[in-house]
Design a protein around this motif. Sequence first.
Motif, PDB file in Angstrom:
ATOM      1  N   ASP A 197       0.864  -1.172   0.000  1.00  0.00           N
ATOM      2  CA  ASP A 197       0.000   0.000   0.000  1.00  0.00           C
ATOM      3  C   ASP A 197       0.905   1.227   0.000  1.00  0.00           C
ATOM      4  O   ASP A 197       1.550   1.532   1.012  1.00  0.00           O
ATOM      5  N   PRO A 198       1.006   1.961  -1.109  1.00  0.00           N
ATOM      6  CA  PRO A 198       1.980   3.064  -1.184  1.00  0.00           C
ATOM      7  C   PRO A 198       1.707   4.183  -0.185  1.00  0.00           C
ATOM      8  O   PRO A 198       2.644   4.771   0.356  1.00  0.00           O
ATOM      9  N   SER A 260       6.667   3.173  -8.617  1.00  0.00           N
ATOM     10  CA  SER A 260       7.292   4.275  -9.330  1.00  0.00           C
ATOM     11  C   SER A 260       6.815   5.611  -8.776  1.00  0.00           C
ATOM     12  O   SER A 260       7.619   6.536  -8.571  1.00  0.00           O
ATOM     13  N   GLN A 261       5.512   5.714  -8.504  1.00  0.00           N
ATOM     14  CA  GLN A 261       4.979   6.956  -7.944  1.00  0.00           C
ATOM     15  C   GLN A 261       5.541   7.218  -6.554  1.00  0.00           C
ATOM     16  O   GLN A 261       5.883   8.354  -6.202  1.00  0.00           O
ATOM     17  N   LEU A 266       9.302  10.211  -2.904  1.00  0.00           N
ATOM     18  CA  LEU A 266      10.438  10.180  -1.983  1.00  0.00           C
ATOM     19  C   LEU A 266      11.603  11.007  -2.508  1.00  0.00           C
ATOM     20  O   LEU A 266      12.361  11.589  -1.726  1.00  0.00           O
ATOM     21  N   ARG A 267      11.772  11.061  -3.811  1.00  0.00           N
ATOM     22  CA  ARG A 267      12.842  11.890  -4.366  1.00  0.00           C
ATOM     23  C   ARG A 267      12.536  13.376  -4.148  1.00  0.00           C
ATOM     24  O   ARG A 267      13.423  14.179  -3.865  1.00  0.00           O
ATOM     25  N   GLU A 268      11.274  13.746  -4.342  1.00  0.00           N
ATOM     26  CA  GLU A 268      10.898  15.151  -4.248  1.00  0.00           C
ATOM     27  C   GLU A 268      10.838  15.636  -2.800  1.00  0.00           C
ATOM     28  O   GLU A 268      11.149  16.799  -2.514  1.00  0.00           O
ATOM     29  N   ARG A 301      14.991   4.028 -11.719  1.00  0.00           N
ATOM     30  CA  ARG A 301      15.466   5.265 -12.353  1.00  0.00           C
ATOM     31  C   ARG A 301      14.418   6.374 -12.315  1.00  0.00           C
ATOM     32  O   ARG A 301      14.741   7.546 -12.495  1.00  0.00           O
ATOM     33  N   GLY A 302      13.152   6.000 -12.139  1.00  0.00           N
ATOM     34  CA  GLY A 302      12.079   6.985 -12.225  1.00  0.00           C
ATOM     35  C   GLY A 302      11.631   7.229 -13.646  1.00  0.00           C
ATOM     36  O   GLY A 302      11.018   8.259 -13.949  1.00  0.00           O
TER      37      GLY A 302
END
Length: 398
Positions: A197-198, A260-261, A266-268, A301-302
């Motif tokens: 569950d994201p 991926s989402q 998490l990157r942002e 990689r996104g």
Amino acid sequence: MLFFVRQLTLAVAVLLFAGCKPQASLPLDQQLYVWQRQWTSAHHPALRDSRADFSTLRVLALQAFPNAGWSRARIDPQVLKRDGRPLIAVMRLDGQLKSLDQAQVTAQILQVIADWQAQGLTLSGIEVDHDAGNARLPAYAQFLKHLRAALPPSLPLSITALPAWLDSGQLATLLQTVDSSVLQVHAVSDPRRGLFDPDQALQWARAWARITDKPFYLALPAYGVALLPDEGGAPLVESEVPLERGGQRQELLADPRQLSQLGNTLREDPPAHLAGLIWFRLPLANDRRAWSLTTLRAVARGDALNSQLGLTLSETDGLYDLTLDNPGNLDSAWPARITVKARDCEGADALAGYALQQSPDLLTFTRLRDGRLPAGAQRAIGWARCAHIDQGGSHVDP
């Protein structure tokens, strides 16, 4: 003096402008779990092809189960030496063990370290994977202190951790005993909710960041499982090792789009102390329940994800072979139906997984069971001997 003021004003303006510019999201360190108990020739190409995108290997080394005792994973040290990436040995201590004998477990772990070093392997760390219940966390913390004292001071110690530990007042103390932690946010807790569950994973990660002041990683799923009914009511989980058991299997698969989402989020806006992501598990060519390495790399990689299912026809003297293609970077379910415009067919048939219905000007291939076509792969679905097939008239239904 006026020149100095102008220069100072310009410098301040530049700094303010730079501060207002949108900042590019930072890359996240990407690592891999290598979890196969028995290594095969498939490990070499899988590791080779993963090198560009995954910095570190966390390799299953040792397991302890109730009644079954100790077992070592049969690794290939030569393949690991050639790979050359940082290597972390994972010690799996089953959560159903009644207790941890500090002296015995520590001796087993030290022996693995010595044996791996004797084979020319240089370890970058040790990870202990123990799904202890909350009531046992104080005893687990004592064991980790004992182990930390026995390990070489230069060898980092990490643990796999459960979100359920967030409810324990002992968690902060436990995390102080290790150098880092790996929060596992995938599991089969409720078959209706799947493997992952994201939104819940993101909540757990942010809650974890508020408790620890040390680096932590998220362990994320790149695989599927099958659930089998058990006489006791609780489902049995079949993953990379088939269970010798009959019964209807309910397949659960982590959705690459969801992961991926989450990775983009998490990157942002990474939680404090988040050091990276660890993917479970390294996919081998014959691992039917893992994402393909192509899809895993794209998610890490996104990259934008896409599957591009299409039908390819190859003809020799009126005999057509029909092949399903997926040139995209996203694994795809077998299509439910494939229709092909054809006329004057002397014969045709479907291959395993599909059934054929034939009319004077149409061949219809209908899926009989579920399956996945990996990114970049092909699969023959049938053949036909016809006077003419219109490839432009074929249609693939998801």
